[in-house]
Design a protein around this motif. Structure first.
Motif, short mmCIF file in Angstrom:
data_model
loop_
_atom_site.label_atom_id
_atom_site.label_comp_id
_atom_site.label_asym_id
_atom_site.label_seq_id
_atom_site.Cartn_x
_atom_site.Cartn_y
_atom_site.Cartn_z
N GLY A 30 0.84 -1.19 0.00
CA GLY A 30 0.00 0.00 0.00
C GLY A 30 0.87 1.24 0.00
O GLY A 30 0.56 2.24 0.65
N ALA A 31 1.97 1.19 -0.76
CA ALA A 31 2.98 2.24 -0.71
C ALA A 31 2.54 3.55 -1.34
O ALA A 31 3.18 4.57 -1.12
CB ALA A 31 4.27 1.75 -1.40
N SER A 32 1.48 3.55 -2.13
CA SER A 32 1.05 4.79 -2.79
C SER A 32 -0.07 5.50 -2.05
O SER A 32 -0.53 6.56 -2.48
CB SER A 32 0.60 4.50 -4.22
N GLY A 33 -0.52 4.96 -0.92
CA GLY A 33 -1.59 5.60 -0.15
C GLY A 33 -1.07 6.68 0.77
O GLY A 33 0.12 7.01 0.78
N LEU A 65 4.35 8.21 2.96
CA LEU A 65 5.21 8.69 4.04
C LEU A 65 6.07 7.55 4.58
O LEU A 65 7.23 7.76 4.95
CB LEU A 65 4.35 9.28 5.15
N ALA A 66 5.52 6.34 4.63
CA ALA A 66 6.28 5.20 5.15
C ALA A 66 7.49 4.88 4.28
O ALA A 66 8.55 4.52 4.79
CB ALA A 66 5.37 3.97 5.25
N VAL A 67 7.35 5.01 2.96
CA VAL A 67 8.49 4.78 2.07
C VAL A 67 9.64 5.70 2.45
O VAL A 67 10.80 5.29 2.59
CB VAL A 67 8.08 5.01 0.60
N GLN A 68 9.33 6.98 2.66
CA GLN A 68 10.36 7.96 2.97
C GLN A 68 10.95 7.77 4.37
O GLN A 68 12.16 7.90 4.57
CB GLN A 68 9.78 9.37 2.84
N LEU A 69 10.10 7.45 5.34
CA LEU A 69 10.60 7.25 6.70
C LEU A 69 11.45 5.99 6.80
O LEU A 69 12.45 5.97 7.53
CB LEU A 69 9.42 7.19 7.68
N ALA A 70 11.07 4.94 6.07
CA ALA A 70 11.89 3.73 6.07
C ALA A 70 13.27 4.01 5.49
O ALA A 70 14.29 3.52 5.99
CB ALA A 70 11.19 2.62 5.29
N LEU A 91 5.29 7.24 -8.96
CA LEU A 91 5.18 8.03 -7.74
C LEU A 91 5.97 7.38 -6.61
O LEU A 91 6.76 8.05 -5.93
CB LEU A 91 3.71 8.16 -7.32
N VAL A 92 5.77 6.09 -6.40
CA VAL A 92 6.45 5.39 -5.30
C VAL A 92 7.96 5.40 -5.51
O VAL A 92 8.74 5.61 -4.58
CB VAL A 92 5.90 3.96 -5.16
N ARG A 93 8.37 5.21 -6.74
CA ARG A 93 9.81 5.24 -7.03
C ARG A 93 10.39 6.64 -6.77
O ARG A 93 11.49 6.79 -6.25
CB ARG A 93 10.06 4.80 -8.47
N SER A 94 9.62 7.67 -7.12
CA SER A 94 10.11 9.05 -6.93
C SER A 94 10.26 9.41 -5.46
O SER A 94 11.02 10.32 -5.12
CB SER A 94 9.15 10.04 -7.60
N HIS A 100 -9.17 4.18 -4.60
CA HIS A 100 -7.73 3.93 -4.40
C HIS A 100 -6.93 5.23 -4.56
O HIS A 100 -6.04 5.33 -5.39
CB HIS A 100 -7.21 2.88 -5.38
N ALA A 101 -7.27 6.22 -3.76
CA ALA A 101 -6.61 7.53 -3.88
C ALA A 101 -5.10 7.40 -3.75
O ALA A 101 -4.58 6.61 -2.98
CB ALA A 101 -7.14 8.47 -2.80
N ARG A 102 -4.40 8.22 -4.56
CA ARG A 102 -2.95 8.31 -4.46
C ARG A 102 -2.61 9.30 -3.35
O ARG A 102 -3.18 10.39 -3.30
CB ARG A 102 -2.36 8.83 -5.77
N ALA A 103 -1.67 8.93 -2.49
CA ALA A 103 -1.19 9.86 -1.48
C ALA A 103 -2.35 10.42 -0.65
O ALA A 103 -3.25 9.68 -0.26
CB ALA A 103 -0.37 10.96 -2.13
#
Length: 327
Positions: free
Chosen positions: A156-159, A164-169, A187-190, A318-321
């Protein structure tokens, strides 16, 4: 003042823009003039009283809190007699907890739930941080015990929480794999993900990769499948929000309950995440944001009278961000 109110459980049509009394801060509260508020899966769960089991805590026939909305950013208009650290005119952000009330022109917030907002963020970006950011922070640092070198997968990395979890990790030194649908891969890769899995093409639970921490934000996989993606001593953090699928009795509670029942009998750690708002975590989020380690991605912005449309979009599309309301 104007506010979005609700007098019975149901779909977005049960929400209405109405004139209500402006709240008066108690001794330990601050009165915030709302500039922006953010939506979370929590909002539609409360709006619908879904899963139905949650009504035991939220209110049997209608939500106890009449005004929806949990995340807020704005300026302090007045403070109670016992408030010491916050002053009128301060730019702040807050997670109201289960009290709700952010979809309004003014809201009273206990001082312990309020923090100065990041200086480099707009009110809309700051409003998007509290609940999602604290969930990501507590899920990764506290529950997941993420350390440098850990391999972390975020389902659920794009929610709202996932972005935020991608960046904090990454800030915690992990190698991050994000799971999302095709349109959100870029988006998730960016945001810093080292690897991205498109769930419409690949099943991360059967790919053969093993992770030190799996942070599940969707609740769309069985406990057995999620554990299959872990190392033998890895940690599974459960915090599913999902989208509305017609109502349920227990919803994501079923997966959380199975996790709790299984945890004592396996080597892997299984944690059903329960977040608690507070200033310490908001201060930590502000530090990450001001240091440039955390940016806020916003999908759509709505006005106050459009809150029913905003929640309809959030609960089905399935909203992004993050989805944000400006006031």
């Amino acid at each position: 003042m104007r506010a979005i109110v609700q007098d019975r459980y149901g779909p977005p049509e049960t929400l209405a823009l109405a004139d209500v009394d402006t709240p008066v801060p108690a001794a330990d509260e601050v009165l915030v003039r709302v500039e922006a508020a953010a939506l979370n899966a929590y909002d539609w769960h409360v709006m619908r009283g879904d899963p139905r089991l949650s009504r035991l805590a939220l209110g049997l026939t209608r939500p106890r809190a009449r005004i929806r909305g949990r995340d807020v950013a704005g300026r302090v208009e007045a403070v109670g007699a016992g408030v010491r650290q916050i002053r009128p005119g301060d730019a702040v952000f807050a997670d109201l907890g289960e009290a709700d009330g952010a979809f309004a022109e003014y809201v009273c917030v206990p001082e312990r739930l309020v923090a100065p907002r990041p200086a480099n963020l707009s009110p809309e970006q700051a409003a998007a941080l509290p609940l999602a950011g604290v969930t990501a922070f507590q899920g990764l640092r506290d529950a997941g015990q993420v350390r440098p070198g850990h391999r972390v997968l975020i389902n659920g990395a794009s929610g709202g929480v996932g972005t935020l979890a991608v960046q904090l990790a990454k800030a915690l030194g992990a190698t991050v794999t994000g799971v999302c649908r095709t349109r959100n891969v870029d988006l998730v890769r960016s945001l810093g993900a080292d690897h991205v899995v498109d769930y419409t093409r690949d099943d991360f639970t059967r790919a053969g990769c093993r992770y030190d921490v799996v942070f599940d934000l969707v609740g769309n996989r069985s406990l057995r499948a999620l554990r299959r993606a872990l190392t033998p001593t890895g940690t599974l953090v459960l915090s599913g929000g999902g989208v509305y699928r017609g109502g349920s009795l227990i919803g994501p509670v079923g997966l959380l309950a199975r996790g709790r029942l299984t945890a004592p009998f396996v080597r892997q750690r299984i944690v059903a995440l329960a977040t608690s708002p507070g200033r310490a975590h908001l201060d930590a989020l502000r530090e990450h944001a001001e240091a440039g380690r955390l940016t806020v991605a916003i999908d759509r912005t709505y006005s106050l009278h459009e809150v029913p449309d905003a929640i309809r979009y959030l609960e089905t599309e399935h909203a992004r961000a993050k989805v944000v309301v400006t006031i």
